[in-house]
Design a protein around this motif. Sequence first.
Motif, PDB file in Angstrom:
ATOM      1  N   VAL A   1       1.431  -1.048   0.132  1.00  0.00           N
ATOM      2  CA  VAL A   1      -0.408   0.237  -0.022  1.00  0.00           C
ATOM      3  C   VAL A   1       0.775   1.397   0.021  1.00  0.00           C
ATOM      4  N   GLY A   2       0.773   2.015  -0.901  1.00  0.00           N
ATOM      5  CA  GLY A   2       1.755   3.617  -1.100  1.00  0.00           C
ATOM      6  C   GLY A   2       2.102   3.559  -1.951  1.00  0.00           C
ATOM      7  N   GLN A   3       2.781   4.158  -2.382  1.00  0.00           N
ATOM      8  CA  GLN A   3       3.659   4.755  -3.248  1.00  0.00           C
ATOM      9  C   GLN A   3       5.583   4.448  -2.790  1.00  0.00           C
ATOM     10  N   ASP A   4       5.521   5.047  -1.782  1.00  0.00           N
ATOM     11  CA  ASP A   4       6.804   4.610  -1.242  1.00  0.00           C
ATOM     12  C   ASP A   4       6.960   3.450  -0.720  1.00  0.00           C
ATOM     13  N   ALA A   5       6.146   2.612  -0.774  1.00  0.00           N
ATOM     14  CA  ALA A   5       6.416   1.377  -0.775  1.00  0.00           C
ATOM     15  C   ALA A   5       6.234   0.572  -1.926  1.00  0.00           C
ATOM     16  N   ARG A   6       6.099   0.798  -2.962  1.00  0.00           N
ATOM     17  CA  ARG A   6       5.701   0.141  -4.676  1.00  0.00           C
ATOM     18  C   ARG A   6       6.762  -0.591  -4.296  1.00  0.00           C
ATOM     19  N   ARG A   7       8.626  -0.698  -4.027  1.00  0.00           N
ATOM     20  CA  ARG A   7       9.335  -1.291  -3.826  1.00  0.00           C
ATOM     21  C   ARG A   7       9.366  -2.082  -4.204  1.00  0.00           C
ATOM     22  N   MET A   8       8.366  -3.236  -3.162  1.00  0.00           N
ATOM     23  CA  MET A   8       8.315  -4.437  -2.228  1.00  0.00           C
ATOM     24  C   MET A   8       7.402  -4.860  -2.847  1.00  0.00           C
ATOM     25  N   TYR A   9       6.360  -4.152  -3.645  1.00  0.00           N
ATOM     26  CA  TYR A   9       5.197  -5.485  -4.605  1.00  0.00           C
ATOM     27  C   TYR A   9       6.220  -5.661  -5.820  1.00  0.00           C
ATOM     28  N   LEU A  10       7.197  -4.522  -6.762  1.00  0.00           N
ATOM     29  CA  LEU A  10       7.792  -5.012  -7.561  1.00  0.00           C
ATOM     30  C   LEU A  10       8.637  -5.947  -7.316  1.00  0.00           C
ATOM     31  N   GLU A  11       9.495  -6.487  -6.437  1.00  0.00           N
ATOM     32  CA  GLU A  11      10.561  -7.055  -5.869  1.00  0.00           C
ATOM     33  C   GLU A  11       9.685  -8.383  -5.829  1.00  0.00           C
ATOM     34  N   ALA A  12       8.582  -8.642  -5.053  1.00  0.00           N
ATOM     35  CA  ALA A  12       8.103  -9.467  -4.996  1.00  0.00           C
ATOM     36  C   ALA A  12       7.184 -10.226  -6.649  1.00  0.00           C
ATOM     37  N   ILE A  13       6.951  -9.496  -7.430  1.00  0.00           N
ATOM     38  CA  ILE A  13       6.478  -9.965  -8.400  1.00  0.00           C
ATOM     39  C   ILE A  13       7.648 -10.605 -10.084  1.00  0.00           C
ATOM     40  N   ALA A  14       9.013 -10.135  -9.074  1.00  0.00           N
ATOM     41  CA  ALA A  14      10.104 -10.353 -10.050  1.00  0.00           C
ATOM     42  C   ALA A  14      10.074 -11.643  -9.455  1.00  0.00           C
ATOM     43  N   GLN A  15       9.895 -12.433  -8.588  1.00  0.00           N
ATOM     44  CA  GLN A  15      10.345 -13.301  -7.588  1.00  0.00           C
ATOM     45  C   GLN A  15       9.726 -14.690  -8.503  1.00  0.00           C
ATOM     46  N   GLY A  16      10.043 -15.677  -9.829  1.00  0.00           N
ATOM     47  CA  GLY A  16       9.676 -16.170 -10.832  1.00  0.00           C
ATOM     48  C   GLY A  16       9.095 -17.165 -10.986  1.00  0.00           C
ATOM     49  N   SER A  17       9.659 -17.971  -9.318  1.00  0.00           N
ATOM     50  CA  SER A  17       9.472 -19.206  -8.939  1.00  0.00           C
ATOM     51  C   SER A  17       8.844 -19.376  -8.147  1.00  0.00           C
ATOM     52  N   TRP A  18       7.808 -18.330  -7.312  1.00  0.00           N
ATOM     53  CA  TRP A  18       7.517 -17.921  -6.124  1.00  0.00           C
ATOM     54  C   TRP A  18       5.308 -18.301  -6.970  1.00  0.00           C
ATOM     55  N   ASP A  19       4.680 -19.260  -6.417  1.00  0.00           N
ATOM     56  CA  ASP A  19       3.284 -19.452  -6.567  1.00  0.00           C
ATOM     57  C   ASP A  19       1.912 -18.788  -6.112  1.00  0.00           C
ATOM     58  N   GLY A  20       2.433 -17.265  -5.492  1.00  0.00           N
ATOM     59  CA  GLY A  20       1.844 -16.461  -4.080  1.00  0.00           C
ATOM     60  C   GLY A  20       1.251 -15.808  -4.874  1.00  0.00           C
ATOM     61  N   GLU A  21       0.478 -14.368  -4.432  1.00  0.00           N
ATOM     62  CA  GLU A  21       0.166 -13.486  -5.217  1.00  0.00           C
ATOM     63  C   GLU A  21      -0.031 -11.857  -4.246  1.00  0.00           C
ATOM     64  N   ALA A  22       0.854 -11.141  -5.420  1.00  0.00           N
ATOM     65  CA  ALA A  22       0.816  -9.733  -4.935  1.00  0.00           C
ATOM     66  C   ALA A  22       0.402  -8.691  -5.081  1.00  0.00           C
ATOM     67  N   VAL A  23      -0.452  -7.390  -5.152  1.00  0.00           N
ATOM     68  CA  VAL A  23      -1.042  -6.562  -5.378  1.00  0.00           C
ATOM     69  C   VAL A  23      -1.044  -5.282  -5.001  1.00  0.00           C
ATOM     70  N   PHE A  24      -0.507  -4.687  -5.507  1.00  0.00           N
ATOM     71  CA  PHE A  24      -0.036  -3.421  -4.858  1.00  0.00           C
ATOM     72  C   PHE A  24      -1.395  -1.653  -5.118  1.00  0.00           C
ATOM     73  N   PHE A  25      -1.900  -1.517  -3.959  1.00  0.00           N
ATOM     74  CA  PHE A  25      -2.790  -0.550  -4.154  1.00  0.00           C
ATOM     75  C   PHE A  25      -2.369   1.236  -3.916  1.00  0.00           C
TER      76      PHE A  25
END
Length: 470
Positions: free
Chosen positions: A404-428
Motif C-alpha cells: 500500500v502506498g507509492q513509497d512502498a511500491r518497490r516491495m511489490y515490484l521485488e515480490a512479483i519479480a520472483q518467478g518461482s513464487w506461486d503466491g500473489e502480490a497486489v499494489f494499491f
Amino acid sequence: MIALTLAEIARVTGGELRTAGEHTPDTVVDGTVDTDSRLIEPGGIFAAKPGAETDGHRFIGKAIERGAVLALVERPTDDAVSQIVVPGVVSALADLARHVVARVRDGGALTVVGITGSNGKTTTKNLIARILTDEGPTVYPHASFNNEVGAPLTMLRVRHDTRYLVCEFGASAPGEIARLAGLVTPDIGVVLMVGMAHAGGFGGIEATVKAKSELVGAIRPGGTAVLNADDPRVAGMATLARGRGVEVRWFGRGAAADVRADEVVVDAAGTSCTVYADGTAASLRLRVLGEHHVMNALAAIAVATRIGVTLAECTSRLETVELAERWRMQPLGTERIRIINDAYNASPDSMAAALRTLAQIVGPGERTVAVLGAMSELGEYADDEHDRVGLLAVRLNIQRIVVVGQDARRMYLEAIAQGSWDGEAVFFPDADAAFEYLVAELREGDRVLVKSSNAAGLRHLGDRLGESVS
C-alpha cells in the motif's frame, strides 16, 4: 510534579514570572505538566509550545478552562493565568525536568532506567514497568514519549515517593540521546539493538551506533549498562561503559549472557521459553506475539534482577502482559480471521521480525497475508531496504502480499519479480483501495499482518480490518 513555588520554577527555567489573581512568587504548584490543553487537569501547568502546524499559545484559554494554574510561554498573553515567559518552552521543560528529578533523587530512593535501541524500546519499557510497578511507585512514558518533549514530560511526573523512573530515549539525529539522558543520568541504561531505523537521519549505520552509545556515556559512574550480547554493534559499547566505571550486564540467546533464553517455541498464542539468570532458571510464557519479543523480555529481566527482583517474580509478572502497546503486534478480529496490527512503526529489522512471526504462527489450512506499507527515515537506503522486504516476504512463502502506498511500491515490484513464487502480490495507491480489496479477499483461516511506519497510516487500516471481520 513535586511541589515548587512559582519563583523557583521561574528561576530553574530562566524565565520571567508574571503572576495573576491571588498568586505571588511564593505560591506553590504541584500539578501535572502537559503541552496538550485537552489533557490538562485541575492545578496543572500548561506548556504553550509553538509547533509546525499550530501554536500552543492559542490554547491557553482552553487550558485554563480545564484547570491550569500556570502557563509556560514564549511571549506573554492576556489570558488570566500566571505565566512564566521563557526563551524556549522546550528548553524550559528540559531544565525543569532535570531539576525535579535531581530533587527527588536527593531526597529519596529513586532509580532511573533509560532505554534506547533501533527497535523494541516501547515494548521493553512496558515490560520493565510491569515488573517494577509491583516493587513500588513507578513512572514510565505513555505510548512512545521518547523525544525532546515527551521524555521531559514523563520525567516531570515523578514525585517524592517515586521509586523507579523508566525513560525511553529515541532520536533522529546525533546528540539527541545524550541531551535527553543527560537530564537524568540513568542508574541503568539499556541498549537493545542497532539497526537501520532512522539510518537516513543519522547518516549511516556507524553514525547510528555512535548515537545509541550516547546512552552508555550518560550512565552515572557505578551504574549498569544492560547490553545485547547478540548484537556486535551493541556489544562493542562495553568498552565505553567499563572505561567510565560502569558495570556491564549482558542479555541474549547465547550461553555467555547473564540473562538468556533457550528452548524458544512460537505459536499463535505467544512464545514459550526457558530463561536463565545468574544461575537460576524459570519458564516463561509470553502472551505478547512474536519471537523477537523474547529479547525485549530478557532485557527487562536483566534490569529487574539487577535491582533485586527474583527471576521467578519477573517471569510471573511478564506472563500477565497481554499487549505490549496498541498497534504493536496487536491481535484483532477473531480466530476465524486474525488481524495482527503492527503498523505503529517499522524498520527493516522490525519488518523482518514481524514477517517471520506471521510465517511461524500459521497452522494447517490457514493462509498468510501481509499488508505492507513504507518504512520511513531510511534516506539513501530506502530503495534497497524495501526491495529486501519484498524478497523476504517471498522467501518466507507469504501467500498474499498487499503493498500500500507509492513509497512502498518497490516491495511489490521485488515480490512479483520472483518467478518461482506461486503466491500473489497486489499494489494499491492508498489504504481505502486496499481495504476494499481485503474485505472481499479475506477468508476463514487467514492470518493477516498489517505492518508499516507510522507515517504510512496503515495502523488505521488494521483497525478497520479488525472491525470488519469481528
